[in-house]
Design a protein around this motif. Structure first.
Motif, short mmCIF file in Angstrom:
data_model
loop_
_atom_site.label_atom_id
_atom_site.label_comp_id
_atom_site.label_asym_id
_atom_site.label_seq_id
_atom_site.Cartn_x
_atom_site.Cartn_y
_atom_site.Cartn_z
N LEU A 104 -17.47 49.11 46.46
CA LEU A 104 -18.20 49.80 47.52
C LEU A 104 -18.12 49.15 48.82
N GLY A 105 -17.86 48.16 48.89
CA GLY A 105 -17.57 47.36 50.38
C GLY A 105 -16.36 47.64 51.07
N ASP A 106 -15.18 48.06 50.22
CA ASP A 106 -13.83 48.49 50.73
C ASP A 106 -13.41 49.66 50.16
N HIS A 107 -13.51 50.90 50.69
CA HIS A 107 -13.03 52.00 50.31
C HIS A 107 -11.43 52.11 49.90
N ARG A 108 -10.93 51.23 50.47
CA ARG A 108 -9.31 51.12 50.09
C ARG A 108 -9.23 50.63 48.59
N LEU A 109 -9.99 50.29 48.23
CA LEU A 109 -9.85 49.88 46.63
C LEU A 109 -10.14 51.21 45.57
N CYS A 110 -10.73 52.21 46.38
CA CYS A 110 -10.81 53.44 45.54
C CYS A 110 -9.41 53.97 45.11
N GLU A 111 -9.30 54.73 44.17
CA GLU A 111 -8.16 55.39 43.95
C GLU A 111 -8.00 56.69 44.40
N ALA A 112 -9.03 57.25 44.54
CA ALA A 112 -9.06 58.87 45.24
C ALA A 112 -10.12 58.80 46.21
N THR A 113 -9.75 60.04 47.08
CA THR A 113 -10.67 60.43 48.18
C THR A 113 -11.84 61.10 47.56
N HIS A 114 -12.94 60.72 47.53
CA HIS A 114 -14.13 61.10 47.15
C HIS A 114 -15.23 61.48 47.98
N ALA A 115 -15.05 61.62 49.19
CA ALA A 115 -16.16 61.77 50.43
C ALA A 115 -16.58 63.25 50.32
#
Length: 137
Positions: free
Chosen positions: A126-137
């Protein structure tokens, strides 16, 4: 029928009925000698249409257009199809977005193994969006 009975029959809130009257989705009802609103079958039917449309997620403006078509049965229904097709496209896009969100949350939760908050993978992601695998905004 009085507004309370219309609300009970249709499952609508009294304030919602009054709101729909104010914005023109429901016609103003006649008044009794005691100045109570007096609703008829046409009000019940129209309110049921509006509520069902809202339950399906149509906007007020879309419902206004659909009611206008309903009030003019001799008109071509292409506009109704256009409105419903556009709405379906929006619903499908929302579903795709929700599936992406579900997958990302499941991935985050799957990485969490308990322990201290300082080592929590959910908080880290949650603190680092780069750790997400997909764009979900």
């Amino acid at each position: 029928m009085k507004i309370g009975e219309l609300a009970r029959i249709t499952g609508a809130n009294i304030e919602t009925i009054r709101y729909y009257e104010r914005i023109g989705l429901l016609p103003e009802p006649d008044r009794t000698a005691a100045n109570y609103r007096s609703y008829g079958e046409a009000h019940r039917s129209r309110l049921a249409f509006v509520r069902h449309s809202r339950d399906l997620g149509f906007t007020i403006e879309e419902i206004r257009s659909l009611l206008d078509l309903s009030d003019h049965p001799e008109r071509d229904c292409a506009e109704a199809d256009r409105i419903a097709t556009g709405h379906l496209t929006q619903v499908e896009a929302k579903i795709a977005q929700l599936e992406t969100l579900r997958d990302e949350l499941a991935r985050m939760v799957g990485r969490c193994r308990g322990g201290l908050a300082g080592d929590c993978r959910v908080i880290e992601a949650l603190g680092d969006h780069r750790l997400c695998e997909a764009t979900h905004a």
